[in-house]
Design an enzyme around this catalytic site. Structure first.
Site, short mmCIF file in Angstrom:
data_model
loop_
_atom_site.label_atom_id
_atom_site.label_comp_id
_atom_site.label_asym_id
_atom_site.label_seq_id
_atom_site.Cartn_x
_atom_site.Cartn_y
_atom_site.Cartn_z
CG ASN A 9 -6.22 -59.94 21.59
OD1 ASN A 9 -5.69 -61.04 21.81
ND2 ASN A 9 -7.52 -59.75 21.55
CD1 TRP A 10 0.10 -60.42 19.56
CD2 TRP A 10 1.45 -62.18 19.93
NE1 TRP A 10 1.37 -59.95 19.67
CE2 TRP A 10 2.23 -61.00 19.90
CE3 TRP A 10 2.08 -63.40 20.16
CZ2 TRP A 10 3.62 -61.03 20.07
CZ3 TRP A 10 3.46 -63.43 20.33
CH2 TRP A 10 4.21 -62.25 20.29
CE LYS A 11 -8.46 -60.32 18.04
NZ LYS A 11 -9.57 -59.86 17.22
CG HIS A 94 -11.69 -59.77 22.75
ND1 HIS A 94 -12.40 -60.25 21.67
CD2 HIS A 94 -10.81 -58.86 22.26
CE1 HIS A 94 -11.95 -59.65 20.57
NE2 HIS A 94 -10.98 -58.81 20.91
CD GLU A 96 -12.08 -62.14 18.60
OE1 GLU A 96 -11.11 -62.65 19.18
OE2 GLU A 96 -11.97 -61.29 17.69
CD GLU A 166 -11.00 -54.73 21.20
OE1 GLU A 166 -9.87 -54.54 20.74
OE2 GLU A 166 -11.49 -55.87 21.34
N GLY A 172 -11.61 -57.00 13.15
CA GLY A 172 -11.21 -57.90 12.07
C GLY A 172 -11.93 -57.66 10.76
CB SER A 211 -10.12 -52.41 11.71
OG SER A 211 -10.81 -53.62 11.48
N GLY A 232 -5.27 -56.12 16.98
CA GLY A 232 -5.34 -57.54 16.63
C GLY A 232 -4.39 -57.84 15.48
N GLY A 233 -4.94 -57.94 14.28
CA GLY A 233 -4.18 -58.34 13.09
C GLY A 233 -2.84 -57.63 12.92
P1 13P Z 1 -8.30 -56.31 14.78
O1 13P Z 1 -7.25 -55.24 15.03
O2 13P Z 1 -7.77 -57.49 14.03
O3 13P Z 1 -9.56 -55.73 14.20
O4 13P Z 1 -8.71 -56.87 16.23
C1 13P Z 1 -9.02 -55.98 17.22
C2 13P Z 1 -9.18 -56.73 18.49
O5 13P Z 1 -10.09 -57.50 18.65
C3 13P Z 1 -8.18 -56.49 19.54
O6 13P Z 1 -8.57 -57.07 20.73
#
Ligand code: 13P
Length: 250
Positions: A9-11, A94, A96, A166, A172, A211, A232-233
């Site tokens: 998930n590149w956000k 998600h 967010e 999640e 994050g 994470s 994510g990251g």
């Molecule tokens: P991180 O891996 O950066 O914690 O993000 C997880 C995430 O929200 C994937 O959708």
């Protein structure tokens, strides 16, 4: 058997040009297992991504979609357009989006149904907040979110759905659920799917996200209930994503 999935998930990262560059790197990844690799760039980068992944092992995902077919919804994108671009998966609900864009269980459910109707597969995110975890209601929260998201889904459609557990406090932050805790919560989510759909719940993939990275992927993936990761990251750096995809080598 549930095929493992590692989805990035590149956000809100990577312009179309940067997307092309990262996908060129990711195309060099050789998964040594049967893992399915999905990349989910920003909506505006999907067109560039789609052209770039053609003929590769990578699958394309989006990060959101609107639940109406078309009309006066300024700034939104519809399922038909994603489908036309070769999008196969759509991340929905998600945390967010729930937190910053007023996504609710009800809108997530409408989107799930619309995505399935359009022949794509939803990746439905559920997860508890830190306060909910500390109150001891994690299972209740994630099972309710799961059941609400799956309202009206047919038995034929349920195996096209992917759930991503999640924990909101793990996203994050560098904090992950312990592998055992994640496994237990995912087992509870599978139980909720079983309540609704019966034994076919055993065929539904449930991912962990929060994470998850090149350092902890192997431990998380060694749990029997964890079928993959939503990253994510660590999905933005080809070298790290490669290590997550090849978790079993570590
Ligand atoms: P991180 O891996 O950066 O914690 O993000 C997880 C995430 O929200 C994937 O959708």
């Amino acid at each position: 058997m549930r095929r493992p999935m590692i989805a990035g998930n590149w956000k809100m990262n990577k312009t179309p040009a940067e997307t092309v560059a990262l996908i060129q790197e990711l195309k060099k990844i050789h998964p040594r297992t049967n893992v399915e690799i999905v990349v989910c760039p920003m909506t505006v980068s999907l067109f560039a991504a789609s052209a770039q992944i053609k003929g590769s092992e990578l699958h394309l995902g989006a990060q959101n979609v609107h639940f109406e077919d078309k009309g006066a919804f300024t700034g939104e994108a519809n399922c038909a357009s994603l489908k036309e671009l070769g999008v196969e998966y759509v991340i929905l609900g998600h945390s967010e989006r729930r937190q910053y864009f007023a996504e609710t269980d009800e809108t997530v459910n409408k989107k799930v149904l619309k995505v399935l109707e359009n022949g794509m597969k939803p990746i439905i995110c559920v997860g508890e907040s830190l306060e909910q975890k500390q109150t001891g209601i994690t299972n209740e929260v994630v099972c309710l979110q799961t059941k609400a998201a799956l309202c009206g889904v047919s038995t034929a459609q349920i195996t096209d759905c992917v759930i991503a557990y999640e924990p909101v406090w793990a996203i994050g932050t560098g904090m992950t659920a312990t592998a055992a805790d994640a496994n237990r919560t995912i087992a509870a989510i599978r139980g909720a799917i079983k309540d609704m759909f019966g034994y076919v719940a055993e065929n539904v993939r449930i991912l962990y996200g929060g994470s998850m990275n090149d350092k902890n992927a192997n431990e998380l993936m060694s749990q029997p209930e964890i079928d993959g990761g939503l990253i994510g990251g660590a999905s933005l750096v080809a070298e790290k994503f490669d290590k997550v995809v090849n978790y079993s080598d570590r």
